[in-house]
Motif scaffolding. Structure first.
Motif, PDB file in Angstrom:
ATOM      1  N   LEU A  20       0.687  -1.182   0.439  1.00 54.75           N
ATOM      2  CA  LEU A  20      -0.121  -0.369   0.007  1.00 54.75           C
ATOM      3  C   LEU A  20       0.853   1.482   0.121  1.00 54.75           C
ATOM      4  CD1 LEU A  20      -2.843  -0.934   2.630  1.00 54.75           C
ATOM      5  CD2 LEU A  20      -2.996  -0.951   0.167  1.00 54.75           C
ATOM      6  N   HIS A  21       0.740   2.132  -0.944  1.00 56.91           N
ATOM      7  CA  HIS A  21       1.213   3.802  -0.934  1.00 56.91           C
ATOM      8  C   HIS A  21      -0.388   4.322  -0.815  1.00 56.91           C
ATOM      9  CE1 HIS A  21       1.059   2.955  -4.650  1.00 56.91           C
ATOM     10  NE2 HIS A  21       0.992   4.093  -5.059  1.00 56.91           N
ATOM     11  N   CYS A  22       0.230   5.787  -0.380  1.00 58.73           N
ATOM     12  CA  CYS A  22      -0.525   6.656  -0.304  1.00 58.73           C
ATOM     13  C   CYS A  22      -0.143   8.301  -0.912  1.00 58.73           C
ATOM     14  CB  CYS A  22      -1.228   7.630   1.716  1.00 58.73           C
ATOM     15  SG  CYS A  22      -2.262   8.488   1.013  1.00 58.73           S
ATOM     16  N   HIS A  23      -1.651   8.650  -2.158  1.00 58.35           N
ATOM     17  CA  HIS A  23      -0.943  10.039  -2.508  1.00 58.35           C
ATOM     18  C   HIS A  23      -1.618  11.095  -1.718  1.00 58.35           C
ATOM     19  CE1 HIS A  23      -2.247  12.635  -5.943  1.00 58.35           C
ATOM     20  NE2 HIS A  23      -1.122  12.872  -5.593  1.00 58.35           N
ATOM     21  N   ILE A  53       6.425   2.718  -0.576  1.00 58.78           N
ATOM     22  CA  ILE A  53       4.954   1.770  -0.491  1.00 58.78           C
ATOM     23  C   ILE A  53       5.544   0.516   0.354  1.00 58.78           C
ATOM     24  CG2 ILE A  53       4.619  -0.298  -2.127  1.00 58.78           C
ATOM     25  CD1 ILE A  53       5.576   0.782  -4.693  1.00 58.78           C
ATOM     26  N   SER A  54       4.695   0.495   1.120  1.00 57.31           N
ATOM     27  CA  SER A  54       4.498  -0.496   2.700  1.00 57.31           C
ATOM     28  C   SER A  54       4.448  -1.947   2.780  1.00 57.31           C
ATOM     29  CB  SER A  54       3.902   0.444   3.879  1.00 57.31           C
ATOM     30  OG  SER A  54       3.642  -0.510   4.811  1.00 57.31           O
ATOM     31  N   MET A  86      -7.643  18.116   3.756  1.00 49.70           N
ATOM     32  CA  MET A  86      -6.397  17.359   2.858  1.00 49.70           C
ATOM     33  C   MET A  86      -7.337  16.542   1.910  1.00 49.70           C
ATOM     34  SD  MET A  86      -3.291  14.909   4.597  1.00 49.70           S
ATOM     35  CE  MET A  86      -2.406  16.358   4.598  1.00 49.70           C
ATOM     36  N   TYR A  87      -7.122  15.917   0.587  1.00 49.75           N
ATOM     37  CA  TYR A  87      -7.215  14.632  -0.387  1.00 49.75           C
ATOM     38  C   TYR A  87      -6.316  13.646  -0.498  1.00 49.75           C
ATOM     39  CZ  TYR A  87      -8.362  12.484  -4.635  1.00 49.75           C
ATOM     40  OH  TYR A  87      -8.311  11.487  -5.436  1.00 49.75           O
ATOM     41  N   ILE A  88      -6.969  12.463  -0.051  1.00 49.45           N
ATOM     42  CA  ILE A  88      -6.335  10.985   0.260  1.00 49.45           C
ATOM     43  C   ILE A  88      -6.545  10.674  -0.633  1.00 49.45           C
ATOM     44  CG2 ILE A  88      -5.691   9.255   2.071  1.00 49.45           C
ATOM     45  CD1 ILE A  88      -4.995  11.348   3.736  1.00 49.45           C
ATOM     46  N   GLU A  89      -5.786   9.255  -1.288  1.00 48.65           N
ATOM     47  CA  GLU A  89      -5.703   7.807  -2.071  1.00 48.65           C
ATOM     48  C   GLU A  89      -5.186   7.231  -2.187  1.00 48.65           C
ATOM     49  OE1 GLU A  89      -6.721  10.314  -6.257  1.00 48.65           O
ATOM     50  OE2 GLU A  89      -5.645   8.862  -6.200  1.00 48.65           O
ATOM     51  N   ILE A  90      -5.826   6.067  -1.153  1.00 49.84           N
ATOM     52  CA  ILE A  90      -4.391   4.649  -1.018  1.00 49.84           C
ATOM     53  C   ILE A  90      -4.863   4.270  -2.174  1.00 49.84           C
ATOM     54  CG2 ILE A  90      -4.613   3.163   0.647  1.00 49.84           C
ATOM     55  CD1 ILE A  90      -5.788   3.998   2.220  1.00 49.84           C
ATOM     56  N   TRP A  91      -3.702   3.497  -2.150  1.00 49.15           N
ATOM     57  CA  TRP A  91      -2.939   2.355  -3.995  1.00 49.15           C
ATOM     58  C   TRP A  91      -2.399   1.100  -3.325  1.00 49.15           C
ATOM     59  CZ3 TRP A  91      -3.958   4.424  -9.170  1.00 49.15           C
ATOM     60  CH2 TRP A  91      -4.208   5.177  -9.035  1.00 49.15           C
ATOM     61  N   SER A  92      -2.483   0.420  -3.494  1.00 44.37           N
ATOM     62  CA  SER A  92      -2.417  -1.468  -3.683  1.00 44.37           C
ATOM     63  C   SER A  92      -1.417  -1.122  -5.203  1.00 44.37           C
ATOM     64  CB  SER A  92      -3.370  -2.394  -3.564  1.00 44.37           C
ATOM     65  OG  SER A  92      -2.613  -3.321  -3.542  1.00 44.37           O
ATOM     66  N   GLN A  93       0.049  -2.202  -5.142  1.00 44.27           N
ATOM     67  CA  GLN A  93       0.644  -2.124  -6.075  1.00 44.27           C
ATOM     68  C   GLN A  93       0.882  -4.292  -6.426  1.00 44.27           C
ATOM     69  OE1 GLN A  93       4.643  -1.703  -6.340  1.00 44.27           O
ATOM     70  NE2 GLN A  93       4.337  -0.234  -8.126  1.00 44.27           N
ATOM     71  N   ASP A  94       0.517  -4.587  -6.814  1.00 40.97           N
ATOM     72  CA  ASP A  94       0.271  -6.119  -7.071  1.00 40.97           C
ATOM     73  C   ASP A  94       2.048  -6.665  -7.767  1.00 40.97           C
ATOM     74  OD1 ASP A  94       1.088  -5.935  -9.929  1.00 40.97           O
ATOM     75  OD2 ASP A  94      -0.554  -6.102 -10.978  1.00 40.97           O
ATOM     76  N   GLY A 100      -3.093   0.160  -9.024  1.00 39.50           N
ATOM     77  CA  GLY A 100      -5.118   0.349  -8.414  1.00 39.50           C
ATOM     78  C   GLY A 100      -5.196   0.789  -7.273  1.00 39.50           C
ATOM     79  N   LEU A 101      -6.477   1.383  -7.521  1.00 33.31           N
ATOM     80  CA  LEU A 101      -6.709   2.686  -6.512  1.00 33.31           C
ATOM     81  C   LEU A 101      -7.107   1.915  -5.375  1.00 33.31           C
ATOM     82  CD1 LEU A 101      -7.288   5.400  -5.714  1.00 33.31           C
ATOM     83  CD2 LEU A 101      -9.111   5.597  -7.628  1.00 33.31           C
TER      84      LEU A 101
END
Length: 104
Positions: A20-23, A53-54, A86-94, A100-101
């Motif tokens: 997971l990472h955050c924009h 990325i964590s 504050m606008y936050i999006e959490i993303w996942s990386q495969d 992917g959002l």
């Protein structure tokens, strides 16, 4: 008026996805209003960015991703109206590196 915002994006919990990472982004103006004056001006710091990325770690039956990402912004303002949001999006990386959002 000057405002110094200091904080941290600490972690995400209860998200059972890998990497997971955050924009994040500070929203300082209401785009629906028709005016030329900008009330909030960034003097120093970043008003948008990404965490590292964590990998999600299971602790006490709870999936969490720790970022501990520092936030430090310094604004000048001509008005106390319409404080920044504050606008936050959490993303996942495969495993293939595709992002992917997950949540907004």
């Amino acid at each position: 008026m000057e405002v110094h915002l200091v904080g941290e994006l600490n972690k995400a919990v209860d998200i059972d996805l890998p990497n997971l990472h955050c924009h994040w982004k500070m929203l300082t103006e209401d785009k629906t209003e028709k005016h030329d004056a900008q009330h909030w001006v960034l003097i120093s710091g970043a008003d948008e960015g990404f965490t590292q990325i964590s990998a999600a770690a299971a602790s006490q039956n709870q999936a969490s991703a720790v970022w501990n990402h520092p936030l430090d912004m310094y604004y000048a303002s001509s008005s106390v109206k319409k404080w920044p949001h504050m606008y936050i999006e959490i993303w996942s990386q495969d495993s293939y590196g595709r992002n992917g959002l997950f949540a907004i």
